[in-house]
Design a protein around this motif. Structure first.
Motif, PDB file in Angstrom:
ATOM      1  N   PHE A 102       0.855  -1.191   0.000  1.00 27.04           N
ATOM      2  CA  PHE A 102       0.000   0.000   0.000  1.00 27.04           C
ATOM      3  C   PHE A 102       0.889   1.239   0.000  1.00 27.04           C
ATOM      4  CE2 PHE A 102      -1.862  -3.370   2.559  1.00 27.04           C
ATOM      5  CZ  PHE A 102      -3.179  -3.452   2.117  1.00 27.04           C
ATOM      6  N   GLY A 103       0.643   2.181  -0.888  1.00 29.95           N
ATOM      7  CA  GLY A 103       1.434   3.416  -0.873  1.00 29.95           C
ATOM      8  C   GLY A 103       1.260   4.186  -2.166  1.00 29.95           C
ATOM      9  N   ALA A 104       2.029   5.287  -2.324  1.00 30.42           N
ATOM     10  CA  ALA A 104       1.977   6.108  -3.551  1.00 30.42           C
ATOM     11  C   ALA A 104       2.900   5.429  -4.566  1.00 30.42           C
ATOM     12  CB  ALA A 104       2.435   7.529  -3.250  1.00 30.42           C
ATOM     13  N   ILE A 105       2.507   4.238  -4.989  1.00 32.03           N
ATOM     14  CA  ILE A 105       3.403   3.382  -5.778  1.00 32.03           C
ATOM     15  C   ILE A 105       2.694   2.818  -6.992  1.00 32.03           C
ATOM     16  CG2 ILE A 105       4.764   2.679  -3.773  1.00 32.03           C
ATOM     17  CD1 ILE A 105       3.022   0.134  -3.623  1.00 32.03           C
ATOM     18  N   HIS A 106       3.482   2.196  -7.862  1.00 33.41           N
ATOM     19  CA  HIS A 106       2.925   1.519  -9.032  1.00 33.41           C
ATOM     20  C   HIS A 106       3.491   0.103  -9.021  1.00 33.41           C
ATOM     21  CE1 HIS A 106       1.547   0.871 -13.117  1.00 33.41           C
ATOM     22  NE2 HIS A 106       2.746   0.414 -13.428  1.00 33.41           N
ATOM     23  N   MET A 107       2.659  -0.889  -9.308  1.00 35.43           N
ATOM     24  CA  MET A 107       3.136  -2.279  -9.338  1.00 35.43           C
ATOM     25  C   MET A 107       2.855  -2.870 -10.719  1.00 35.43           C
ATOM     26  SD  MET A 107       3.798  -3.168  -5.811  1.00 35.43           S
ATOM     27  CE  MET A 107       3.905  -4.908  -6.037  1.00 35.43           C
ATOM     28  N   ASN A 108       3.924  -3.225 -11.428  1.00 34.46           N
ATOM     29  CA  ASN A 108       3.745  -3.864 -12.735  1.00 34.46           C
ATOM     30  C   ASN A 108       3.608  -5.366 -12.575  1.00 34.46           C
ATOM     31  OD1 ASN A 108       3.492  -2.382 -15.016  1.00 34.46           O
ATOM     32  ND2 ASN A 108       5.679  -1.886 -15.139  1.00 34.46           N
ATOM     33  N   ASN A 109       4.183  -5.885 -11.478  1.00 32.41           N
ATOM     34  CA  ASN A 109       4.094  -7.323 -11.212  1.00 32.41           C
ATOM     35  C   ASN A 109       3.877  -7.477  -9.708  1.00 32.41           C
ATOM     36  OD1 ASN A 109       6.611  -6.992  -9.922  1.00 32.41           O
ATOM     37  ND2 ASN A 109       7.682  -7.296 -11.858  1.00 32.41           N
ATOM     38  N   THR A 110       3.979  -8.696  -9.217  1.00 28.50           N
ATOM     39  CA  THR A 110       3.645  -8.880  -7.799  1.00 28.50           C
ATOM     40  C   THR A 110       4.791  -8.587  -6.834  1.00 28.50           C
ATOM     41  OG1 THR A 110       4.228 -11.205  -8.028  1.00 28.50           O
ATOM     42  CG2 THR A 110       1.916 -10.629  -8.306  1.00 28.50           C
ATOM     43  N   THR A 111       5.985  -8.349  -7.338  1.00 27.76           N
ATOM     44  CA  THR A 111       7.109  -8.151  -6.407  1.00 27.76           C
ATOM     45  C   THR A 111       7.794  -6.798  -6.505  1.00 27.76           C
ATOM     46  OG1 THR A 111       8.552  -9.214  -8.024  1.00 27.76           O
ATOM     47  CG2 THR A 111       7.717 -10.600  -6.246  1.00 27.76           C
ATOM     48  N   ASP A 112       7.802  -6.189  -7.666  1.00 27.13           N
ATOM     49  CA  ASP A 112       8.567  -4.944  -7.824  1.00 27.13           C
ATOM     50  C   ASP A 112       7.708  -3.715  -7.577  1.00 27.13           C
ATOM     51  OD1 ASP A 112      10.817  -6.392  -8.494  1.00 27.13           O
ATOM     52  OD2 ASP A 112      10.306  -6.449 -10.614  1.00 27.13           O
ATOM     53  N   ILE A 113       8.134  -2.930  -6.592  1.00 28.07           N
ATOM     54  CA  ILE A 113       7.398  -1.720  -6.235  1.00 28.07           C
ATOM     55  C   ILE A 113       8.086  -0.577  -6.975  1.00 28.07           C
ATOM     56  CG2 ILE A 113       6.763  -0.231  -4.307  1.00 28.07           C
ATOM     57  CD1 ILE A 113       7.668  -2.972  -2.665  1.00 28.07           C
ATOM     58  N   GLU A 114       7.356   0.077  -7.883  1.00 30.02           N
ATOM     59  CA  GLU A 114       7.981   1.140  -8.670  1.00 30.02           C
ATOM     60  C   GLU A 114       7.489   2.502  -8.224  1.00 30.02           C
ATOM     61  OE1 GLU A 114       8.361   0.367 -12.942  1.00 30.02           O
ATOM     62  OE2 GLU A 114       7.325  -1.520 -12.565  1.00 30.02           O
ATOM     63  N   MET A 115       8.426   3.419  -8.108  1.00 35.30           N
ATOM     64  CA  MET A 115       8.083   4.786  -7.708  1.00 35.30           C
ATOM     65  C   MET A 115       8.883   5.734  -8.589  1.00 35.30           C
ATOM     66  SD  MET A 115       8.266   4.112  -3.602  1.00 35.30           S
ATOM     67  CE  MET A 115       9.610   2.948  -3.800  1.00 35.30           C
ATOM     68  N   ALA A 116       8.189   6.637  -9.258  1.00 37.17           N
ATOM     69  CA  ALA A 116       8.911   7.592 -10.102  1.00 37.17           C
ATOM     70  C   ALA A 116       9.850   8.410  -9.215  1.00 37.17           C
ATOM     71  CB  ALA A 116       7.921   8.498 -10.821  1.00 37.17           C
ATOM     72  N   ALA A 117       9.446   8.619  -7.971  1.00 35.69           N
ATOM     73  CA  ALA A 117      10.310   9.292  -6.996  1.00 35.69           C
ATOM     74  C   ALA A 117       9.886   8.836  -5.615  1.00 35.69           C
ATOM     75  CB  ALA A 117      10.184  10.816  -7.096  1.00 35.69           C
ATOM     76  N   VAL A 118      10.813   8.907  -4.668  1.00 33.35           N
ATOM     77  CA  VAL A 118      10.461   8.575  -3.280  1.00 33.35           C
ATOM     78  C   VAL A 118      11.160   9.611  -2.398  1.00 33.35           C
ATOM     79  CG1 VAL A 118      12.336   6.870  -3.189  1.00 33.35           C
ATOM     80  CG2 VAL A 118      10.545   6.821  -1.461  1.00 33.35           C
ATOM     81  N   ASP A 119      10.363  10.286  -1.555  1.00 36.01           N
ATOM     82  CA  ASP A 119      10.966  11.336  -0.724  1.00 36.01           C
ATOM     83  C   ASP A 119      10.927  10.938   0.750  1.00 36.01           C
ATOM     84  OD1 ASP A 119       8.503  12.257   0.578  1.00 36.01           O
ATOM     85  OD2 ASP A 119       7.951  13.132  -1.346  1.00 36.01           O
TER      86      ASP A 119
END
Length: 1058
Positions: free
Chosen positions: A731-748
Motif C-alpha cells: 500500500f502506498g503512492a506506488i505503481h506495481m507492474n508485477n507482484t514483487t517490484d514496487i515502482e516509484m517515479a520518486a520517493v521522498d
C-alpha cells in the motif's frame, strides 16, 4: 508483563467468532498476515498496564486473595509463556502501558472486587453496550457500520441506561456477586479496585485527566494492577497472566468502560438483563478510567525518551513513534526506516489466522535522519558491484553467515551457500566472525547503501541528473487572484535552495518552465539569451516539446534569463480571459521533456479548475451527494480510467513524479486528477477558495518544503524475506507492474509504504524471521544507488508473545491504508463492519488465549493495544470512511490518497490530534505543556488550546480567556475585539507572544505539510470545524464516542467468546 492487559469491563470483550467472515473484506484477510503491533515486545510490562487497575489487594469477596503482585509479577510472567525477553523496556509505550500508572493508581481504594464490579457496571451502564440485550438487541453487526455504533443508544455516557428494574438488579447481582467467575478470576478480584469505572473508582480521584496517572495511592500489587492471585491459573500454558499486558485489568477496572459489568448480554447469565448495569446507584462512568492515549504517550516518553535505542537485539519493540530518542544502528534498521505491526511473528499460518493481527511492516526508505545520528554509509565495490546471494539475490548483510574459514557464506534468507569473491575474502576470528566485521557497514549495520554499477542503470548507461519542471496554470482565475504573481516571485528565491548532495556547492538539478491554459507555452531560458523566448503548442491531442536546447537548464547559469521570465509571466497573462484549462497534456509534455533529456524528474503543477477544454483527459462533473451511504458511493473515490491510467504508467516508466498544487473553488474531481501523483510517489496539496492574503504563506511553506526535501528518483524496490513467509500486499503512492517490484517515479523523506506478509510455511522460533528492503534509485546528482534496510523479528508459538510485541501505531497505519484501498471496491458500510469485526477478533483472541480467566463482563485489553480502540474509532470517523453528505467529495478523496502514502507518525497524529493547553504556559521553560485528551470535556472556558493533526491547526479560545492573555497575544483588550478569519498571530514584543509563536512554528517545522492556523473562539460558528477533531467525542458527521465504541466492541468480544 502481565498479560492481561487491560481489563475493562464488559463492554469490551467479545468473542470472536464471526470474524472470519470478515476476512475477505479487507486487505488480505485479516488473517494471518496481520501481525501485531510493534512495540510489543519490549513491552514488557513492567508496570501494570496502564489500564489496569490493580485492585487493592483485598480480595474480593470470595475471591482468592489476589496475589497481587503476582499478577504482575514478573515472574509470573503473565503472559505466560514468555517472560518477555526484552527487558521491559519501557514498554514501548506501545500502547498500553502508559497508562499504567494511571490505572493503577486508581485502584487503590476500592471496594471489594465484587462489589466493584457491581459498581462498575452500574457505572458503566453503558446501556447499550452494556447490557447486551438490554436495550434493544444490538443491531446486527452490520448495522454496526452504519449506525455508528450504538446499539442502543447508549445512555449518555454516564448514565445508566439500564432498563428499569430488573436490570438493575441484575446487574448488580451480577456484579456484585463478584461475578462468580470473577471471583475466581484472579483478575477479578482485586480488579478494579475501585468501583468500577465509576469515577471514583480509581482509588484516587478518578483518572482524571486520564492523561495523568491517577492520583491516589497506588494500588497494591506490583503494578498497581491487580494481580490476580494465584488464583486460577490462566489457561494452560500461560502462567497466570495478568492482563495481557499489564495486569489484568483488574476487574472491570473502574474506569474502563469495558468494565461494564457483566453486561447482560455478555455473560451468559445475564441475558437480557440490563441489570448488569444497574447495580448500586449508578455513578457516572468516568471517562478518566478508560485507557488514555495521551497517558500512554507521556509514559513512554518518560520511560524511554532520550535513551539511546540500540538495534542489536532481534525482535525488540522500539519506543513509540511519538517518543523522541536517539538511535544507534547495530545490525537492524532504525525504526525511523521500518516499523512493524508486531515484532514477534506467529510461527504458523494457523496461529496468525487465529489472532487476526495483521503482519505488516511500514517502510519509509528515505526517512530523515536527525543531525546527531550518522547518515548512511555508501559501500563501493567498484565494477563488481554489490555482493549478493546467487539464489535469492539478497544483498550482503549482517544475516549472512561466513563458513569454511571465510571462503564461503551461507545466505540467511534462503540458506544457499555461496563462494566469497577473492577480493572480498577475509579471515574469521575465534567466534567465526570476519576480522573486518566492524569496518564493513554491510556486515555490521542494519541500513547502508551500495554504489550501483551500470548493470543497474537504464539501458546500461550513466544517468543524467534529474530535472524539476514548474508548470503554471495561467487561466483567468489564477491571474486575477494574484496566485501567478505569488508563484513567480517565490521561485526567484526558492530555486537557490534546490536540494544538493552533501558537499556540492550547487544543485545538479536542471529546471524548466511551462505556462498553460487551453494551450501550452514553453520557454527557452538558455543562458546565452538576453530575453526568454516563448513557444506555443496548441495541438494538445498530440503532445510534443517544441525545443530541446534551452528548455531544461542549470539555474545558476541561466539565473538572469529566468529572473526575466518570472518577472514577465504575470504581465503577459494579465489581460487573459481564458478560463478553460487542459491537464493531461501538461503531464504528457513533462514526460516527453524528460524522455528527450534522458533524465528523470518532478513536475510541480499549479492548477485551479476542472480540465474542461477539449483535450485528452477532459473531465465533467460527476459529484453526486445522492450516492453517499449507498453501494455506489465507492464510485466517488474511483478515478476515471483510460488516459489517466496510461499516463501513470508512462510517468513511472520515465521516472517522472508529479506534485499537484490545487486551488479549487468548487468540485474538481480530485479522485481522478490526483491519480497520477498518487501512483508516481508524488503529493497533492489542496487550498480551497485560495486567497493570497490568508492562504499565501500556507501554500508557500508547502512549496518550499516540497522543493527542498531529500528525494530519490526512478526508484524500484523489492522486499525479500527469509523462508516461511513473504510479502503479499503493498500500500502506498506506488505503481506495481508485477507482484514483487514496487515502482516509484520518486520517493521522498515523507513517503512510506506498508507491506503485508503471509506465511507460506512454518517459521522457527530459533532462527526468527528476516526481511531486507532493497531500493534502487537515482540520486539528485544522477548516481545510481542501492539503499538496503534489514530487520530481524522473533517468531513464537505463544500468542501472548505476539500481543506483547504489537505496536498499536503501526497496526492503525495498516488498517487505515487497507480500509482506504477497500473503499474503492466495497460499500463503506462493509468496510466499517470489517474494521469492527477485526478489532473484536484480535481482542477476543487475546482474551481467550492470553489473559487470565475473568468475568466476561470485564473488558481485557493487551497492554500494547490498550488504546487501539480509540484509534480504530477515530479511523471510522475519518472523512473517507464516514458517510456524510456534509463533507465535500474532493476533501474525502484527497484525504484518502494522503493516508495511502503516510508513515506511522503521520497516521498516529491524524487519528489522534495533539490538544495542548497554552493558558498556563511557563514562558521560561523549554518544555511544551503536556497534551490532554481529545475531548470537549478537557476544554475550559478560561483556557486556550492548540490542536493539530498534521493537516490542520486550531487555536481555540474559551469565552472566559483572561484579558491579559488576549492582550499579550492579539494586542486587543478582549476576545470581542478579535477579527474573524485570522490566520496568524501578530508579532508582539512580549514573552507570551514569542513563546506561543515559537511553539506553533516548531510544530509546523516538524510536520511534512504546512498547516494553516485557524483561530476560533468558543461558541463561534467556526468552532464546529474544530470540534470534529475531538476524536473521543461523538462526531458531528456520525460516529460514536470513544466510550460508546469501547462498549460496543466489548459486546462484540463477548459474543465471540460465548
Amino acid at each position: 508483563m502481565s498479560q492481561q492487559g487491560y481489563v475493562a469491563a464488559p463492554p469490551y470483550s467479545q468473542a470472536q467468532p464471526g470474524m472470519g467472515g470478515y476476512q475477505g473484506g479487507f486487505g488480505a484477510g485479516p488473517a494471518q498476515p496481520l501481525y501485531g503491533h510493534y512495540g510489543g515486545p519490549p513491552q514488557t510490562f513492567n508496570g501494570p498496564p496502564t489500564g489496569m487497575m490493580k485492585a487493592p489487594v483485598s480480595s474480593a469477596v470470595g475471591m482468592p486473595p489476589p496475589a497481587a503482585p503476582s499478577q504482575y509479577n514478573p515472574n509470573v510472567q503473565q503472559n505466560g509463556a514468555h517472560p518477555q525477553r526484552y527487558p521491559p523496556p519501557a514498554t514501548p509505550a506501545s500502547y498500553g502501558q502508559p497508562s499504567q500508572s494511571q490505572y493503577n493508581n486508581m485502584a487503590p481504594a476500592a471496594p471489594p472486587p465484587a462489589q466493584q464490579l457491581t459498581n462498575q457496571m452500574s457505572t458503566m451502564n453503558l446501556g447499550s453496550y452494556a447490557s447486551g440485550p438490554m436495550q434493544s438487541p444490538p443491531p446486527p453487526t452490520n448495522s454496526v457500520a452504519q449506525q455508528p455504533f450504538q446499539p442502543a443508544p447508549p445512555p449518555a455516557m454516564g448514565q445508566p441506561m439500564m432498563p428499569p428494574g430488573p436490570q438493575s438488579p441484575h446487574m448488580s447481582p451480577h456484579m456484585s456477586a463478584p461475578q462468580s467467575p470473577q471471583a475466581n478470576m484472579p483478575m477479578a478480584g482485586p480488579p478494579m479496585a475501585g468501583p468500577p469505572m465509576a469515577a471514583p473508582p480509581m482509588g484516587g480521584p478518578p483518572m482524571s485527566g486520564m492523561g495523568r496517572p491517577f492520583p491516589g495511592p497506588l494500588p497494591p500489587g506490583p503494578g498497581g494492577f491487580q494481580q490476580p492471585g494465584p488464583g486460577p491459573a490462566g489457561p494452560t500454558g500461560y502462567p497466570q497472566q495478568a492482563g495481557q499486558f499489564g495486569g489484568h485489568m483488574a476487574g472491570p477496572q473502574p474506569g474502563m468502560p469495558g468494565m461494564m459489568g457483566p453486561q447482560p448480554g455478555m455473560m451468559g447469565p445475564q441475558p437480557g438483563s440490563a441489570g448488569g448495569l444497574a447495580g448500586p446507584p449508578q455513578k457516572k462512568l468516568d471517562p478518566d478510567s478508560i485507557p488514555s492515549t495521551t497517558q500512554v504517550i507521556e509514559d513512554d516518553q518518560a520511560k524511554r525518551g532520550g535513551q539511546v535505542y540500540n538495534t542489536n537485539i532481534r525482535g525488540q519493540v522500539p519506543p513509540l513513534v511519538t517518543t523522541e530518542f536517539p538511535i544507534q544502528d547495530q545490525g537492524n534498521a532504525s525504526p525511523r526506516f521500518i516499523r512493524c505491526t508486531t515484532y514477534s511473528l506467529p510461527c504458523t499460518a494457523d496461529l496468525a489466522k487465529q489472532c487476526q493481527v495483521p503482519l505488516a511492516a511500514i517502510i519509509k526508505p528515505f526517512a530523515s535522519v536527525p543531525k546527531n545520528e550518522t547518515p548512511l554509509y555508501v559501500v563501493n565495490h567498484g565494477e563488481t558491484g554489490p555482493i549478493r546471494c546467487n539464489r535469492c539475490k539478497a544483498y550482503m548483510c549482517p544475516y549472512m553467515q561466513f563458513i569454511d574459514g571465510g571462503r564461503r557464506f551461507q545466505c540467511g534468507f534462503c540458506n544457499c551457500v555461496n563462494e566469497v569473491p577473492a577480493f572480498y575474502f577475509q579471515h574469521l576470528d575465534h567466534m567465526g566472525r570476519r576480522v573486518d566485521f566492524y569496518e564493513r557497514p554491510e556486515l555490521s549495520l542494519g541500513s547502508y547503501e551500495f554504489a550501483a554499477t551500470l548493470d543497474y542503470c537504464k539501458n546500461n548507461k550513466v544517468q543524467n541528473p534529474p530535472a524539476y519542471l514548474f508548470m503554471i496554470d495561467v487561466s483567468y482565475n489564477n491571474v486575477k487572484s494574484g496566485l501567478v504573481k505569488l508563484i513567480c516571485d517565490e521561485l526567484k528565491t526558492l530555486l537557490d535552495n534546490l536540494p544538493c548532495e552533501d558537499g556540492s556547492e550547487s544543485s545538479a538539478i536542471k529546471v524548466g518552465f511551462v505556462t498553460y491554459n487551453k494551450v501550452l507555452h514553453f520557454y527557452n531560458v538558455k543562458s546565452a539569451l538576453a530575453q526568454p523566448q516563448m513557444m506555443v503548442v496548441s495541438d494538445t491531442a498530440e503532445m510534443f516539446v517544441p525545443l530541446l536546447d534551452g528548455f531544461l537548464v542549470n539555474y545558476q547559469d541561466s539565473r538572469a534569463v529566468i529572473y526575466n521570465l518570472l518577472d514577465q509571466i504575470p504581465d503577459m497573462f494579465a489581460d487573459s480571459n481564458e478560463s478553460e484549462t487542459v491537464f493531461v497534456p501538461v503531464i504528457q509534455a513533462g514526460v516527453e521533456a524528460f524522455k528527450a533529456a534522458e533524465c528523470s524528474g518532478k513536475l510541480f503543477i499549479f492548477h485551479s479548475s476542472m480540465p474542461t477544454a477539449e483535450a485528452p483527459g477532459k473531465l465533467k462533473n460527476r459529484d453526486d451527494k445522492k450516492l453517499v451511504n449507498t453501494d455506489k458511493e465507492k464510485t466517488l473515490f474511483q478515478p476515471q480510467k483510460g488516459v489517466y491510467e496510461q499516463l501513470s504508467k508512462d510517468c513511472v516508466a520515465q521516472g517522472c513524479c508529479v506534485d499537484l498544487f490545487l486551488f479549487p473553488s468548487q468540485y474538481v474531481d480530485v479522485a481522478t486528477m490526483a491519480d497520477v501523483p498518487s501512483h508516481t510517489g508524488g503529493s497533492v496539496y489542496k487550498y480551497n477558495n485560495f486567497q493570497v492574503e490568508t492562504d499565501g504563506e500556507h501554500f508557500l511553506t508547502d512549496l518550499r518544503k516540497d522543493v527542498q526535501k531529500s528525494i530519490g528518483f526512478d526508484a524500484i524496490m523489492r522486499v525479500r524475506t527469509s523462508t516461511g513467509f513473504r510479502a503479499t500486499e503493498f500500500f502506498g503512492a506506488i505503481h506495481m507492474n508485477n507482484t514483487t517490484d514496487i515502482e516509484m517515479a520518486a520517493v521522498d523523506c515523507d513517503k512510506a509504504l506498508t507491506v503485508e506478509f503471509k506465511h507460506d510455511d512454518t517459521l522457527s522460533e530459533e532462527t526468527g524471521a528476516l526481511m531486507q528492503c532493497a531500493l534502487l534509485y537515482t540520486t539528485i546528482n544522477g548516481q545510481r544507488r542501492l539503499r538496503i534496510h534489514n530487520l530481524s523479528l522473533n517468531c513464537s508459538l505463544q500468542l501472548s508473545e505476539l500481543y506483547k510485541s504489537c505496536e498499536t501505531d503501526s497496526l492503525i497505519n495498516f488498517f487505515a491504508k487497507s480500509a482506504c484501498r477497500a473503499i474503492l471496491n466495497q460499500p463503506l458500510k462493509n468496510v466499517r463492519e470489517i474494521l469492527v469485526n477485526q478489532t473484536a477478533h484480535m481482542l477476543s483472541c487475546y482474551r481467550k488465549n492470553c489473559a487470565t480467566p475473568s468475568a466476561a463482563s470485564q473488558l481485557i485489553l493487551p497492554d500494547a493495544m490498550k488504546v487501539f480502540p480509540v484509534y480504530m474509532n477515530s479511523l471510522m470517523k475519518s472523512a473517507p470512511l464516514v458517510g456524510s453528505t456534509e463533507l465535500s467529495t474532493d476533501d474525502r478523496a484527497h484525504q484518502r490518497l494522503s493516508i495511502m502514502a503516510m508513515g506511522v507518525e503521520d497516521t498516529q497524529l491524524l487519528l489522534y490530534p495533539r490538544l495542548t493547553p497554552l493558558h498556563n504556559l511557563d514562558v521560561g521553560s523549554e518544555a511544551l505543556p503536556a497534551p490532554v485528551r481529545c475531548s470537549e470535556e478537557r476544554l475550559s472556558e478560561s483556557g486556550m488550546f492548540l490542536l493539530e493533526n498534521g493537516q490542520s491547526m486550531f487555536l481555540w479560545l474559551g469565552l472566559g480567556s483572561p484579558p491579559d492573555i488576549v492582550q499579550s497575544l492579539f494586542n486587543v483588550p478582549s476576545l470581542a475585539h478579535l477579527q474573524g478569519n485570522m490566520s496568524a498571530l501578530p508579532e508582539l514584543d512580549n514573552p507570551l507572544s514569542a513563546k506561543v509563536r515559537s511553539i506553533i512554528s516548531g510544530l509546523m517545522e516538524k510536520r511534512p505539510n504546512s498547516m494553516k492556523l485557524q483561530i476560533v473562539r468558543q461558541k463561534d460558528k467556526p468552532e464546529m470545524l474544530f470540534r470534529q477533531f475531538l476524536v473521543e467525542d461523538k462526531s458531528l458527521h456520525g460516529g460514536a464516542s470513544y466510550m460508546d465504541f469501547l462498549c460496543y466492541v466489548h459486546r462484540e468480544i463477548r459474543l465471540l467468546l460465548t
